[in-house]
Structures are given as structure tokens and as C-alpha cells.
Design a protein around this motif. Structure first.
Motif, short mmCIF file in Angstrom:
data_model
loop_
_atom_site.label_atom_id
_atom_site.label_comp_id
_atom_site.label_asym_id
_atom_site.label_seq_id
_atom_site.Cartn_x
_atom_site.Cartn_y
_atom_site.Cartn_z
N ALA A 121 54.88 -17.94 12.81
CA ALA A 121 55.75 -19.02 12.31
C ALA A 121 56.98 -19.17 13.22
O ALA A 121 57.39 -20.29 13.55
CB ALA A 121 56.17 -18.74 10.87
N GLU A 122 57.55 -18.04 13.65
CA GLU A 122 58.73 -18.08 14.53
C GLU A 122 58.34 -18.62 15.91
O GLU A 122 59.08 -19.39 16.51
CB GLU A 122 59.35 -16.69 14.66
CG GLU A 122 59.99 -16.16 13.37
CD GLU A 122 61.17 -17.00 12.90
OE1 GLU A 122 62.02 -17.35 13.73
OE2 GLU A 122 61.24 -17.31 11.69
N GLY A 124 56.91 -13.31 27.32
CA GLY A 124 56.51 -12.07 28.01
C GLY A 124 57.69 -11.18 28.33
O GLY A 124 57.57 -10.22 29.09
N LYS A 125 58.84 -11.50 27.73
CA LYS A 125 60.05 -10.72 28.03
C LYS A 125 60.74 -10.27 26.74
O LYS A 125 60.60 -10.89 25.69
CB LYS A 125 61.04 -11.57 28.84
CG LYS A 125 60.57 -11.82 30.25
CD LYS A 125 61.59 -12.64 31.01
CE LYS A 125 61.06 -13.12 32.34
NZ LYS A 125 60.63 -12.05 33.23
N VAL A 126 61.49 -9.18 26.87
CA VAL A 126 62.27 -8.68 25.74
C VAL A 126 63.53 -8.02 26.29
O VAL A 126 63.51 -7.50 27.40
CB VAL A 126 61.42 -7.69 24.90
CG1 VAL A 126 61.05 -6.45 25.69
CG2 VAL A 126 62.14 -7.28 23.61
N TRP A 127 64.62 -8.12 25.52
CA TRP A 127 65.84 -7.43 26.00
C TRP A 127 65.99 -6.09 25.28
O TRP A 127 65.59 -5.95 24.13
CB TRP A 127 67.09 -8.29 25.82
CG TRP A 127 67.52 -8.53 24.39
CD1 TRP A 127 67.18 -9.60 23.62
CD2 TRP A 127 68.35 -7.70 23.57
NE1 TRP A 127 67.74 -9.48 22.37
CE2 TRP A 127 68.46 -8.33 22.31
CE3 TRP A 127 69.01 -6.49 23.77
CZ2 TRP A 127 69.20 -7.79 21.26
CZ3 TRP A 127 69.75 -5.95 22.73
CH2 TRP A 127 69.85 -6.60 21.49
N PHE A 128 66.52 -5.12 26.00
CA PHE A 128 66.74 -3.78 25.45
C PHE A 128 68.09 -3.25 25.88
O PHE A 128 68.57 -3.60 26.95
CB PHE A 128 65.72 -2.77 26.02
CG PHE A 128 64.35 -2.88 25.47
CD1 PHE A 128 64.10 -2.69 24.12
CD2 PHE A 128 63.29 -3.16 26.32
CE1 PHE A 128 62.81 -2.76 23.63
CE2 PHE A 128 62.00 -3.24 25.83
CZ PHE A 128 61.76 -3.04 24.49
N VAL A 153 50.84 -18.80 24.34
CA VAL A 153 51.40 -17.47 24.52
C VAL A 153 51.46 -17.15 26.01
O VAL A 153 50.75 -17.76 26.81
CB VAL A 153 50.57 -16.38 23.78
CG1 VAL A 153 50.57 -16.62 22.28
CG2 VAL A 153 49.16 -16.28 24.32
N PHE A 154 52.30 -16.19 26.39
CA PHE A 154 52.54 -15.94 27.82
C PHE A 154 51.28 -15.42 28.52
O PHE A 154 51.11 -15.63 29.72
CB PHE A 154 53.73 -14.98 28.02
CG PHE A 154 53.40 -13.51 27.89
CD1 PHE A 154 53.26 -12.93 26.64
CD2 PHE A 154 53.25 -12.70 29.02
CE1 PHE A 154 52.96 -11.58 26.52
CE2 PHE A 154 52.96 -11.35 28.91
CZ PHE A 154 52.81 -10.79 27.66
N ALA A 182 59.40 -14.03 20.31
CA ALA A 182 60.03 -14.40 21.59
C ALA A 182 59.24 -13.83 22.75
O ALA A 182 59.03 -14.49 23.77
CB ALA A 182 61.48 -13.91 21.62
N ALA A 183 58.77 -12.59 22.60
CA ALA A 183 57.98 -11.96 23.67
C ALA A 183 56.60 -12.61 23.80
O ALA A 183 56.06 -12.72 24.90
CB ALA A 183 57.84 -10.47 23.40
#
Lengths: 167, 422
Positions: free
Chosen positions: B44-45, B151-155, B54-55, B146-147
Motif C-alpha cells: 500500500a505504501e 533499492g536503497k535504504v538509509w542507516f 519494483v527496483f 521505499a527500498a
């Protein structure tokens, strides 16, 4: 982001996501449905008692356990405007901001505010006022971009707005 | 600068030479996974973002394992969201009933995750893959969405706690007992926001299934990830399975740790975690002395649902029966584990012991279905959480243990040591 004022609901240490929203209700992701069972295994009648704008004040490691985003969604949909605790579990911390639920870390406020006290929170400055107890506490303020994220209703709504505004 | 294995994997995926604790990075993910509880929100997001695809259709994995086989109409509707999304997006790794298993048993078995990977999953036990020398961590559905799109994520790069295990494991002491003991020392928030690196001669001799039990429960100490550097044992497991290339990373000898804990395992006894938190650990001898009567035993889950776990349980259950008023449930983690159980004659041992054999599912571990507890009932489970109401009624209780302790307890109808039924 404007100030929040409401009644404090106290909970203990290590409130896990199963207590916030038990897995028996996870066969749906409808916020209104989830809100009915919010905090059920920690305080059975919570969803019926809580009013819009109220504040959860809890002990350390709030939101530990599963990654279920249903937990902050249920809290927000129940009407709770803010959660104050000394520390939050890591996944819950991200999930709260991502779903637009305000959380503040303050060990002092979490210890001092009693159940039922009227509390005022200023997210921009991180000031927490225990109006009943007559004490003021300082949490780390919510940075401006995170306030915007909360105002927009969470990460995705925030990004959609930003992408639209950029066009 | 000297780096830990966690820092090296994060730096590699962020395209940086090195990173340090506290640094915010944006990293490329190798695998993004979700299950039937978390994927509906993620989907849904994802759709809110307005991104079409999708990436990478090979790297977004959907595993309906929690409420499957569909428990009720609502769960069926949730599972349907995954199926339709998998069809529309042409996802290569969607697993229908008959192929699906418990995600964290299935993915390593199928070679979908490997050393050096950066994996995020909308499931807190995603940290299991740290046993293969990957950086793997649980996230919420929105982060996952978001990923899925980018295909990215922040940490934030975590500090690392190093736990060094010394000595040879005594009889009946398993990886599960090591991690329960460690959580007992650290407490449920002892590794909050931090990486948990497990090393030492005990780990060097520990088989993969034990390592997976350990990395699986890093989250129960609040850790961001649990990790064990790959060695020959890892590579022997990975080589015949790997569907992609993998990279072996190791911590530098002079890497920085925020804390180092040394544990001598040579005198350790099997552990039992009392309700309502995984850190309430006692020795099995203490638990046996407490004479705790039980109603149900669950052997399975992403913590202990591998073939070796069932071999261990079968060794103790052979020629014995579950106590008359105890419900003994065996839940193989995957179809492959199930088939292997049949081939080795373990299913006969379990049926002779009057155990119920369930299809692979998370089922009772999270109080989903297939073995829910009534008020006042008690279970011994090889699962990972014993929170209030975790397996059913808020007034029921879960005691966590290894398969050996669970099997012995099923026979005697109370928490028992493995030695008691030999």
C-alpha cells in the motif's frame, strides 16, 4: 508542528509490540480496526478509555519485539498524539516517524509524570510540561525535517508531497 | 582505519571506503523481503509513491508464512494482496503454499541470501542471515516500501558489541542455549541500536543451524543486527546453494568495539527463558526444580525449525510418548526440512511419540494460529519470544528452550532436563 496537550497514560519498561497490538489482530492492516485493540495486552480497556490528543508515558525500550508497523499505526489511530519514553526499540523508532507518530526520548519526564497528569508537549523545542505536577522537562527537539514528515502524515505522504512540490 | 565486519559490509554497499559508528549512510540493498503480515502495508505504501515497478524483480521477495495456510477470510485477503502484487510485478521469488517455508529457514536453504549481502526485511528476525556473514536487519513496512521502489535504504552505522565464546559445548548445550544465556547477560535492551558480533573458538566449531539460532535472536537483545564472520563451515553451507555471487568480509583484528564480553561455555547448562521476556534465563536444572507443569510443546520456528533441530528432538523422543495431557507440535521450517524428516524416519519417531506434525508456518510462535494457548496454559517452545499473550491468551505463558529441553519436557509433562529421559 503545534503543541500537543492531553492526559498521560503510564506504562512500564519493555512494552513490546505484542502488547501494543497482539498478533491475533494482525490479519488486517486497517488502522480503525487495529485501534480497537491498541495496548490490549498491557491495559485491556485502553482503547475505550483513551481520548484524542492523549499521551503515552512509558518506561525504557518501548516497542521492543517485532517489526510490525501495525504498532505505531494502532497507537496513532487510537488517538494518542505522542509517546514519551527514556528509550525506544530501534525498529519501532523508525516506524513511528515513518507512520507519522510523534515520539520523544526523556528519561526524566518518563519517570516523573504520573498516570492521569495533564501534559503539554512542544515538538519543535522538545519541551515537555507536566501541568498537573508543575514540572518542565527537556527532550531533544524534533528536527524541522522530521516535524514536516510528521505533519505530512508519515514518510510516504511526505515524499509524495515533496515530489509534487518539486515539479 | 580498522573496521568491523558490519562496518565493512555497510561501507561496501554505500560505495564508501570506510564508515564509522554514528555516520548516516545510504546503502544499496541486495534483498528486500516481507511476509503476509507486513507486505500488505508495504505494498500500500509502495503504491502511494506512484512508482510503477519494483527496483529488481529478483531481489524483492514475498514470503507468506505467518498466517498461512490461510487462517481465516481476513488472512486470505492479506495473502491475496501478496499474490496479486507478485503477479503484477512479475516477482521471481514469491512462494505459494507447497513451496513456502518459514522465511528465515527458507531463504538461506534456497541460497537466496549469502555472505556480504545487505538484507532488509519487514520482519524483526531478518537478523538471522547474519549467521551467513551478511548484514541483515528488520525494518518496518514503510522503510521496506521505499527500498522496494528504490533499492536503497538509509542507516545510522551502529557501534558493535563483540561477544567471544570460549570452550567446548557441554552435552545438550546448543546455539540456542548460547544465545539465551547471552540475552540473559545483555538484557532485552542491552544491544539497543548496536551490532552484535559473535566470535571465538566455540562459534568456530558451531554448525550453521546453531549459528542461525544465535543470529536470529540478536533482536531479542535489541540489536540492529547479529553477525558471525564466514568461515569454512559457512562456505560449505553456502557453496552448493548460492544463487548469486557473494563476498566474504571479516573484522580487522584491531577494529573498534564499544564493548567486549567474554563467555566461558565449558560449564554452561541448557537454558530456559521464563515469561514474559527472553532475558529471564535460568538453567534447565533450576527450571526442572521449579516443577513447572506444561500443556503444550512447540518445536519449530525461524529459530529452531531446521533439520538438525528435529534430529535432536527425535534422538530424545525415540521410543517415548508425549505425556497424556501435553500437546506436542512439530513444525518443520520448510518443505525440504519436512521431506528430509520423512527420509530419515524422524516423522515416524514423532508420530510414534504421538506428536502432531504441522505444515511449515510461523503459526503458534506469534499466536497466529495452529496451536493457540488458553488462559492459564503453559507452553515450552523453541521459538524466540515469550511476551505476554505471545502464543495466545494474555494469561498463558511461554518458556523458551532448545529442541532437546522441549522434547524432554513433552515426555515428562513438565520442564525437564534432557538427561531425565535418557
Amino acid at each position: 508542528m503545534h503543541n500537543i496537550e492531553g492526559k498521560a497514560w503510564k506504562f512500564g519498561d519493555d512494552i513490546d509490540t505484542d502488547a501494543i497490538i497482539p498478533a491475533r489482530y494482525l490479519n488486517t492492516s486497517d488502522p480503525r480496526e487495529l485501534a480497537k485493540y491498541c495496548m490490549e495486552d498491557a491495559d485491556a480497556g485502553f482503547a475505550a478509555k483513551v481520548a484524542a490528543g492523549d499521551i503515552i508515558v512509558a518506561g525504557k525500550n518501548f516497542g521492543c519485539g517485532s517489526s510490525r508497523e501495525h504498532a505505531p499505526i494502532a497507537i496513532k489511530a487510537s488517538g494518542v498524539a505522542c509517546v514519551i519514553a527514556p528509550t525506544f526499540a530501534r525498529i519501532f523508532y523508525r516506524n513511528a516517524f515513518n507512520t507519522g507518530l510523534l515520539i520523544l526520548e526523556s528519561a526524566e519526564a518518563a519517570a516523573a509524570i504520573a498516570d492521569g497528569h495533564q501534559v503539554n508537549v512542544d515538538p519543535a523545542t522538545g519541551t515537555i510540561k507536566d501541568l498537573t505536577g508543575g514540572q518542565t522537562f527537556q527532550a531533544r527537539p524534533v528536527p524541522e525535517f522530521m516535524q514536516k514528515l510528521l505533519d505530512d502524515g508519515g514518510l510516504m505522504a511526505h515524499w509524495r508531497k515533496r515530489l509534487r512540490d518539486d515539479k | 582505519m580498522a573496521q568491523t565486519i558490519t562496518e565493512k559490509i555497510l561501507a561496501f554497499h554505500a560505495g564508501l571506503k570506510e564508515v564509522e559508528p554514528g555516520q548516516l549512510i545510504e546503502a544499496d540493498v541486495d534483498i528486500a523481503l516481507a511476509n503476509d503480515v507486513t507486505a500488505p502495508i508495504a505494498i500500500a505504501e509502495f503504491e502511494k509513491l506512484g512508482v510503477e515497478k519494483v527496483f529488481d524483480k529478483k531481489r524483492v521477495l514475498l514470503i507468506p508464512d505467518h498466517f498461512t495456510p490461510n487462517k481465516d477470510i481476513k488472512s486470505a485477503e492479506q495473502a491475496k494482496i501478496l499474490r496479486e502484487f507478485a503477479q503484477a510485478q512479475e516477482l521471481k521469488n514469491y512462494f505459494e503454499i507447497g513451496r513456502v517455508g518459514i522465511e528465515h529457514v527458507l531463504l538461506p536453504e534456497q541460497g537466496l541470501v549469502g555472505p556480504g549481502d545487505l538484507i532488509i526485511g519487514a520482519d524483526s528476525h531478518t537478523c538471522t542471515y547474519g549467521a551467513l556473514g551478511a548484514f541483515a536487519t528488520g525494518v518496518g513496512s514503510t522503510d521496506l516500501a521505499a527500498a522496494m521502489a528504490t533499492g536503497k535504504v538509509w542507516f545510522k552505522v551502529p557501534e558493535t558489541i563483540k561477544v567471544v565464546y570460549h570452550g567446548e559445548l557441554p552435552a545438550w548445550v546448543e546455539g540456542k542455549d548460547l544465545i539465551l544465556h547471552t540475552i540473559g547477560l545483555l538484557k532485552v535492551d542491552g544491544a539497543l541500536y548496536q551490532a552484535l558480533e559473535m566470535t571465538g573458538e566455540t562459534i568456530a566449531a558451531l554448525p550453521m543451524y546453531g549459528r542461525m539460532s544465535m543470529a536470529n535472536m540478536a533482536i531479542e537483545a535489541g540489536a540492529k543486527n547479529g553477525i558471525i564472520a564466514p568461515d569454512e563451515i559457512t562456505l560449505d553451507y553456502v557453496r552448493p546453494r548460492a544463487q548469486r555471487d557473494y563476498t566474504v568480509f571479516a573484522s580487522d583484528p584491531d577494529a573498534n568495539y564499544c564493548r567486549t564480553i567474554e563467555i566461558d561455555v565449558s560449564k554452561l547448562r541448557p537454558q530456559v527463558s521464563y515469561p514474559p521476556l527472553p532475558d529471564k534465563t535460568r538453567t534447565v536444572d533450576q527450571a526442572a526444580a521449579d516443577n513447572i507443569a506444561i500443556d503444550q510443546v512447540v518445536i519449530g520456528s525461524c529459530t529452531n525449525g531446521r533439520i538438525e533441530d528435529f534430529r535432536l528432538a527425535a534422538k530424545l523422543l525415540k521410543g517415548k510418548k508425549a505425556a497424556r495431557f501435553v500437546r506436542l507440535m512439530i513444525i518443520p521450517g520448510t518443505q525440504e526440512v519436512y521431506r528430509q524428516m520423512i527420509k530419515e524416519g524422524l516423522t515416524d519417531i514423532f508420530l510414534d511419540a504421538e506428536a502432531l506434525i504441522s505444515p511449515p508456518t510461523c503459526g503458534p510462535c506469534l499466536g497466529g494460529h495452529m496451536g493457540i494457548l488458553a488462559a492459564g496454559e503453559r507452553a515450552v517452545a523453541t521459538t524466540n519470544r515469550n511476551f505476554v499473550g505471545r502464543m495466545g491468551h494474555p494469561e498463558s505463558e511461554v518458556y523458551l528452550s532448545s529442541p532437546a529441553v522441549a522434547a524432554a519436557s513433552a515426555v515428562l509433562g513438565r520442564i525437564a532436563t534432557p538427561e531425565e529421559i535418557l
